[in-house]
Design a protein around this motif. Structure first.
Motif, short mmCIF file in Angstrom:
data_model
loop_
_atom_site.label_atom_id
_atom_site.label_comp_id
_atom_site.label_asym_id
_atom_site.label_seq_id
_atom_site.Cartn_x
_atom_site.Cartn_y
_atom_site.Cartn_z
N ILE A 73 19.43 -17.25 29.19
CA ILE A 73 20.26 -16.56 30.18
C ILE A 73 20.58 -15.16 29.66
CG2 ILE A 73 22.46 -16.53 31.41
CD1 ILE A 73 22.50 -19.61 31.11
N GLU A 74 20.12 -14.16 30.37
CA GLU A 74 20.42 -12.77 30.03
C GLU A 74 20.54 -11.98 31.32
OE1 GLU A 74 18.82 -9.06 27.27
OE2 GLU A 74 17.75 -10.98 27.26
N ALA B 109 26.35 -20.20 34.95
CA ALA B 109 25.66 -19.44 33.90
C ALA B 109 26.57 -18.39 33.27
CB ALA B 109 24.42 -18.76 34.48
N LEU B 110 27.49 -17.83 34.06
CA LEU B 110 28.22 -16.64 33.61
C LEU B 110 29.73 -16.84 33.46
CD1 LEU B 110 26.39 -13.96 35.81
CD2 LEU B 110 25.94 -14.56 33.41
N ALA B 111 30.25 -18.00 33.80
CA ALA B 111 31.70 -18.21 33.76
C ALA B 111 32.22 -18.23 32.33
CB ALA B 111 32.06 -19.52 34.45
N ALA B 112 33.39 -17.59 32.15
CA ALA B 112 34.04 -17.58 30.84
C ALA B 112 34.63 -18.94 30.51
CB ALA B 112 35.13 -16.51 30.80
N GLU B 113 35.02 -19.68 31.55
CA GLU B 113 35.62 -21.00 31.34
C GLU B 113 34.55 -22.09 31.39
OE1 GLU B 113 36.82 -18.74 33.48
OE2 GLU B 113 38.60 -18.18 32.35
N GLY B 114 34.84 -23.20 30.73
CA GLY B 114 33.96 -24.37 30.80
C GLY B 114 32.75 -24.28 29.89
N PRO B 115 31.76 -25.18 30.12
CA PRO B 115 30.54 -25.19 29.29
C PRO B 115 29.83 -23.84 29.37
CG PRO B 115 30.65 -27.11 30.72
CD PRO B 115 31.73 -26.20 31.18
N LYS B 116 29.19 -23.47 28.28
CA LYS B 116 28.50 -22.18 28.26
C LYS B 116 27.03 -22.39 27.91
CE LYS B 116 32.65 -19.54 27.17
NZ LYS B 116 33.53 -20.68 27.41
N GLU C 147 26.71 -21.04 42.96
CA GLU C 147 27.26 -22.04 42.04
C GLU C 147 26.54 -21.99 40.70
OE1 GLU C 147 27.75 -26.94 41.70
OE2 GLU C 147 27.26 -26.01 43.63
N GLN C 148 25.21 -21.85 40.73
CA GLN C 148 24.44 -21.77 39.49
C GLN C 148 24.75 -20.49 38.72
OE1 GLN C 148 20.56 -22.17 41.25
NE2 GLN C 148 20.47 -24.39 40.92
N LEU C 149 24.92 -19.38 39.44
CA LEU C 149 25.26 -18.12 38.78
C LEU C 149 26.63 -18.23 38.10
CD1 LEU C 149 24.02 -15.55 41.44
CD2 LEU C 149 23.14 -15.78 39.10
N TRP C 150 27.56 -18.89 38.78
CA TRP C 150 28.89 -19.07 38.18
C TRP C 150 28.80 -19.92 36.92
CZ3 TRP C 150 31.98 -23.59 37.69
CH2 TRP C 150 33.26 -23.33 37.19
N GLU D 38 19.21 -25.51 31.60
CA GLU D 38 20.32 -26.39 31.26
C GLU D 38 21.24 -26.58 32.47
OE1 GLU D 38 22.53 -25.38 27.68
OE2 GLU D 38 20.79 -24.27 26.95
N ILE D 39 21.26 -25.60 33.35
CA ILE D 39 22.10 -25.66 34.55
C ILE D 39 21.43 -26.50 35.62
CG2 ILE D 39 23.13 -24.26 36.40
CD1 ILE D 39 23.11 -21.92 34.35
N ASP D 40 20.13 -26.30 35.77
CA ASP D 40 19.35 -27.04 36.77
C ASP D 40 17.90 -27.04 36.31
OD1 ASP D 40 17.70 -27.57 39.22
OD2 ASP D 40 19.67 -27.61 40.17
N PRO D 41 17.24 -28.22 36.26
CA PRO D 41 15.85 -28.29 35.81
C PRO D 41 14.88 -27.45 36.64
CG PRO D 41 16.83 -30.48 35.94
CD PRO D 41 17.80 -29.53 36.58
N SER D 42 15.30 -27.10 37.87
CA SER D 42 14.42 -26.30 38.73
C SER D 42 14.38 -24.83 38.30
CB SER D 42 14.90 -26.38 40.19
OG SER D 42 16.16 -25.74 40.33
N LEU D 43 15.34 -24.43 37.46
CA LEU D 43 15.39 -23.05 36.99
C LEU D 43 14.49 -22.88 35.76
CD1 LEU D 43 19.22 -22.42 37.38
CD2 LEU D 43 17.38 -21.54 38.85
#
Length: 329
Positions: free
Chosen positions: A156-157, A133-140, A128-131, A146-151
């Motif tokens: 993102i690269e 981070a990398l999804a073309a749709e939605g927030p970028k 879910e987190q990978l999606w 920004e996706i999860d404070p634990s990360l």
């Protein structure tokens, strides 16, 4: 219609016959993931038989299918490797170009890993987190935290394969589509698989070794490739846990690692008996000595098939059983 069909078959046979006098070396194309396994078999085959060592090219699964299905004859490859199953449209392309008989062989299993440099922070991500981070749709998002404070609070690269790669196809299906569903997204089979093109995902070509060197140079970057490349570069890289599961040989073989797939190669029947050594090479590839539980391909990161499936696959392959379009639906 029947006359046209007979002419097409006669033309294909003539092309195949031309291959005998023009080429005595097996030509193999396709997947960069299967490439090291196919190369190892080719080298062993060249050393232990009187046949020439096959030429193996890393073109990507999609690129290999296009070359394989382009026709019959000396200018076309005999075998193509793939890190995902042939698509129905590729089967049709073969049919349209007179490549009417071919056999599917399952090499074994492979996991798709997300990895970074040995000296970089450990990564634990979910699909879910990978999606996200990398999804073309939605927030970028631009940062992992920004996706999860634990990360980690790093940019993102992600270095990964291009659209022509079977690894890319499998990543889109097993990570992007599944991550989309886990996030409650809609139309995940189509829109959910789209990878963003605004910078965080970097297409690194079909050369997985290039990704390895780039990760060493940039400890903040992640790479996406087959488990075998992680296994062969364990002194330089480490794999991230995905959904809490480490990408290990044991976890992939047990079916516990969530991002795993089968590996294949396809044999052009019209070239068998024309280009010397094809069936002898195939026999080596599906042998217990190569792809079995104690085979030399396991040392290169291949996850072998279970014993019953291994035997059934070898029997089907050596009988050159035809792959039907119905099997791909």
């Amino acid at each position: 219609m029947k006359t046209t069909r007979i002419f097409a078959l006669a033309a294909a046979a003539a092309l195949a016959a031309g291959a005998a006098s023009a080429r005595d070396q097996i030509r193999i194309v396709g997947s960069s993931t299967v490439f090291p396994f196919s190369t190892a078999v080719a080298e062993q085959f060249g050393k232990t038989t009187d046949f020439a060592t096959p030429v193996v090219e890393s073109t990507g699964s999609g690129g290999g299918m296009k070359l394989f299905c382009a026709g019959v004859g000396e200018e076309h490859p005999d075998i193509t490797n793939a890190s995902r199953r042939m698509k129905a449209k590729e089967h049709q392309l073969c049919m349209d170009n007179g490549v009417t008989e071919f056999t599917e062989a399952v090499v074994g299993f492979d996991g798709i890993v997300v990895a970074n440099a040995k000296n970089a922070p450990a990564f634990a991500v979910s699909r879910e987190q990978l999606w996200k981070a990398l999804a073309a749709e939605g927030p970028k998002p631009t940062m992992w935290n920004e996706i999860d404070p634990s990360l980690p609070a790093i940019k993102i690269e992600v270095l990964g394969p291009p659209p022509s790669s079977g690894t890319r196809d499998a990543f889109e299906e097993l990570v992007m589509q599944k991550g989309c569903k886990l996030a409650g997204g809609e139309d995940c089979k189509k829109a959910g698989a789209h990878i963003r093109e605004d910078g965080p995902y970097v297409e690194a070509g079909e050369n997985d070794n290039l990704i390895v060197s780039k990760l060493e140079a940039n400890p903040n970057a992640l790479g996406v490739f087959g488990f075998s490349f992680l296994d062969q570069n364990a002194d330089k890289l480490k794999g991230a846990t995905v959904d809490g599961v480490e990408p290990t040989f044991e976890n992939i073989a047990a079916g516990d690692y969530p991002v795993s797939r089968s590996l294949f190669f396809y044999i052009k029947k019209a070239h068998v008996g024309v280009v010397p050594g094809i069936m002898e090479f195939v026999s080596e590839f599906v042998s217990d000595a190569a792809a079995g539980e104690e085979g030399y391909l396991v040392d290169k990161g291949l996850i072998p098939l279970p014993e019953d499936k291994f035997a059934a696959n070898a029997k089907s392959v050596m009988a050159l059983e035809q792959l039907s379009a119905d099997a791909l639906k």
